[in-house]
Enzyme design. Structure first.
Site, PDB file in Angstrom:
ATOM      1  N   GLY A  20      42.402  53.696  40.405  1.00 33.83           N
ATOM      2  CA  GLY A  20      42.640  52.687  41.441  1.00 33.83           C
ATOM      3  C   GLY A  20      44.101  52.277  41.485  1.00 33.83           C
ATOM      4  O   GLY A  20      44.424  51.099  41.627  1.00 33.83           O
ATOM      5  N   SER A  52      46.554  52.887  43.640  1.00 34.34           N
ATOM      6  CA  SER A  52      47.303  52.988  44.899  1.00 34.34           C
ATOM      7  C   SER A  52      47.717  51.644  45.488  1.00 34.34           C
ATOM      8  O   SER A  52      48.544  51.595  46.401  1.00 34.34           O
ATOM      9  CB  SER A  52      46.472  53.757  45.938  1.00 34.34           C
ATOM     10  OG  SER A  52      45.291  53.042  46.264  1.00 34.34           O
ATOM     11  N   ARG A  53      47.155  50.538  44.975  1.00 35.58           N
ATOM     12  CA  ARG A  53      47.525  49.242  45.545  1.00 35.58           C
ATOM     13  C   ARG A  53      47.269  48.119  44.542  1.00 35.58           C
ATOM     14  O   ARG A  53      46.642  48.315  43.513  1.00 35.58           O
ATOM     15  CB  ARG A  53      46.722  48.974  46.824  1.00 35.58           C
ATOM     16  CG  ARG A  53      45.223  48.919  46.635  1.00 35.58           C
ATOM     17  CD  ARG A  53      44.481  48.911  47.963  1.00 35.58           C
ATOM     18  NE  ARG A  53      43.040  48.840  47.786  1.00 35.58           N
ATOM     19  CZ  ARG A  53      42.334  47.711  47.767  1.00 35.58           C
ATOM     20  NH1 ARG A  53      42.959  46.555  47.912  1.00 35.58           N
ATOM     21  NH2 ARG A  53      41.030  47.715  47.606  1.00 35.58           N
ATOM     22  N   VAL A  87      35.850  57.650  40.820  1.00 30.42           N
ATOM     23  CA  VAL A  87      35.745  57.621  39.364  1.00 30.42           C
ATOM     24  C   VAL A  87      34.375  57.168  38.867  1.00 30.42           C
ATOM     25  O   VAL A  87      34.124  57.137  37.664  1.00 30.42           O
ATOM     26  CB  VAL A  87      36.861  56.749  38.742  1.00 30.42           C
ATOM     27  CG1 VAL A  87      38.201  57.457  38.842  1.00 30.42           C
ATOM     28  CG2 VAL A  87      36.920  55.371  39.383  1.00 30.42           C
ATOM     29  N   ASN A 139      41.356  50.734  35.896  1.00 32.65           N
ATOM     30  CA  ASN A 139      41.651  49.625  36.800  1.00 32.65           C
ATOM     31  C   ASN A 139      40.761  49.599  38.038  1.00 32.65           C
ATOM     32  O   ASN A 139      40.590  48.546  38.647  1.00 32.65           O
ATOM     33  CB  ASN A 139      43.127  49.692  37.230  1.00 32.65           C
ATOM     34  CG  ASN A 139      43.438  48.744  38.370  1.00 32.65           C
ATOM     35  OD1 ASN A 139      43.547  47.542  38.186  1.00 32.65           O
ATOM     36  ND2 ASN A 139      43.576  49.292  39.583  1.00 32.65           N
ATOM     37  N   SER A 144      38.262  40.748  33.913  1.00 32.88           N
ATOM     38  CA  SER A 144      38.443  39.593  34.778  1.00 32.88           C
ATOM     39  C   SER A 144      37.961  38.351  34.037  1.00 32.88           C
ATOM     40  O   SER A 144      37.052  38.439  33.196  1.00 32.88           O
ATOM     41  CB  SER A 144      37.648  39.755  36.082  1.00 32.88           C
ATOM     42  OG  SER A 144      37.623  38.543  36.820  1.00 32.88           O
ATOM     43  N   TYR A 163      29.693  41.537  39.926  1.00 26.90           N
ATOM     44  CA  TYR A 163      31.081  41.703  39.462  1.00 26.90           C
ATOM     45  C   TYR A 163      31.250  41.148  38.049  1.00 26.90           C
ATOM     46  O   TYR A 163      31.836  41.795  37.167  1.00 26.90           O
ATOM     47  CB  TYR A 163      32.016  40.998  40.431  1.00 26.90           C
ATOM     48  CG  TYR A 163      33.493  41.181  40.152  1.00 26.90           C
ATOM     49  CD1 TYR A 163      34.141  42.364  40.497  1.00 26.90           C
ATOM     50  CD2 TYR A 163      34.241  40.175  39.559  1.00 26.90           C
ATOM     51  CE1 TYR A 163      35.494  42.533  40.262  1.00 26.90           C
ATOM     52  CE2 TYR A 163      35.594  40.329  39.316  1.00 26.90           C
ATOM     53  CZ  TYR A 163      36.220  41.517  39.667  1.00 26.90           C
ATOM     54  OH  TYR A 163      37.563  41.679  39.425  1.00 26.90           O
ATOM     55  N   LYS A 221      32.288  43.270  34.613  1.00 29.26           N
ATOM     56  CA  LYS A 221      33.475  42.954  33.813  1.00 29.26           C
ATOM     57  C   LYS A 221      33.101  42.514  32.399  1.00 29.26           C
ATOM     58  O   LYS A 221      33.816  42.812  31.437  1.00 29.26           O
ATOM     59  CB  LYS A 221      34.304  41.891  34.514  1.00 29.26           C
ATOM     60  CG  LYS A 221      34.877  42.342  35.867  1.00 29.26           C
ATOM     61  CD  LYS A 221      35.772  43.560  35.732  1.00 29.26           C
ATOM     62  CE  LYS A 221      36.456  43.936  37.030  1.00 29.26           C
ATOM     63  NZ  LYS A 221      37.365  45.096  36.903  1.00 29.26           N
ATOM     64  N   ILE A 230      45.152  36.675  41.043  1.00 26.52           N
ATOM     65  CA  ILE A 230      46.429  37.372  41.182  1.00 26.52           C
ATOM     66  C   ILE A 230      46.698  37.621  42.664  1.00 26.52           C
ATOM     67  O   ILE A 230      45.763  37.858  43.438  1.00 26.52           O
ATOM     68  CB  ILE A 230      46.404  38.719  40.423  1.00 26.52           C
ATOM     69  CG1 ILE A 230      45.954  38.514  38.970  1.00 26.52           C
ATOM     70  CG2 ILE A 230      47.765  39.397  40.478  1.00 26.52           C
ATOM     71  CD1 ILE A 230      46.849  37.637  38.123  1.00 26.52           C
TER      72      ILE A 230
END
Length: 244
Positions: free
Chosen positions: A9, A11-12, A61, A87, A139, A152, A156, A185
């Site tokens: 992950g 790319s951003r 992935v 990530n 997280s 989520y 995590k 973030i």
């Protein structure tokens, strides 16, 4: 000889910051992406612009065959990864009574199953080299929970337990495994919060602001280094004091 780092992950957002940070530290970086090849190419170009070496590698992935193909490509083009940054992650937020099975499964597959698949694949080369760094992005939701994020938070929290187990399995072989757990973030995800929600969140953060992706990347860079050789099985919280 340069070490090879794989950032899933990458790319951003936080992943991009990590990939670029590792590039500045001399790592050859494999930038994994799921769909946005153009964004991944931008990260590669950024790393190359200051003399680094990087490649973009597409893979879901959460898919075992895709991970195997990705690892083969990286090994052929750069060498086997000695640093793995797990990530890749998604959210599919909903209250538990409204959360359907697909929302649960998709988050668990992308966020947790991917960590198992990528770690297992990367460990083979690390064990041969007797050196490796596995760093997974968790997280604060996986520590304290968050309403509307049962899927989520579970994914995590699972990463933390997984990391502790792996740390005990491979620590004697020069391989460490740790988690970096960010709070709020400044990314595309938090940009969608809206001003009112962002202000309410910020009021709960001890340092009084959202974090920057680069601040998470710095923690990853430290854990990836030789300086962190005696740190394993740990969760480093980067949240500005949100979870205090």
């Amino acid at each position: 000889m340069s070490k090879v780092a794989l950032v899933t992950g990458g790319s951003r957002g936080i992943g991009r910051a990590i990939a670029e940070h590792l590039g500045t530290r001399g790592y050859e970086v494999a930038v994994n992406f799921a769909a946005n090849g153009a964004a991944a190419a931008e990260v590669v170009s950024a790393i190359e612009s200051y003399g680094g070496r990087a490649i973009a590698v597409q893979a879901d992935v959460g898919d075992a065959d895709a991970v195997a193909t990705m690892m083969s490509t990286i090994a052929e083009e750069l060498g086997p990864p000695s640093v793995l940054v797990n990530n890749a992650g998604i959210t599919r937020d909903d209250l538990i009574l409204r959360m359907d099975v697909d929302e649960w499964d998709e988050v668990i597959q992308t966020n947790l199953r991917s960590v198992y698949l990528c770690t297992k694949a990367a460990l083979r080369g690390m064990l041969r080299a007797r050196w490796g760094r596995i760093i997974s992005i968790g997280s604060v939701s996986g520590i304290s929970g968050n309403p509307g994020q049962a899927n989520y938070s579970a994914s995590k929290a699972g990463i933390i337990g997984f990391t502790k187990a792996i740390a005990k399995e491979v620590g004697s072989r020069g391989i460490t495994a740790n988690v970096v757990a960010p709070g709020f973030i400044e990314t595309d995800m938090t940009a969608a919060l809206g001003d009112e929600t962002a202000a309410a969140v910020t009021s709960q953060i001890a340092v009084g602001r959202l974090g920057r992706p680069e601040e998470v990347a710095s923690a990853v860079g430290y854990l990836a280094s030789d300086d962190a050789a005696y740190i394993t099985g740990q969760t480093i919280v980067v949240d500005g004091g949100l979870a205090l």
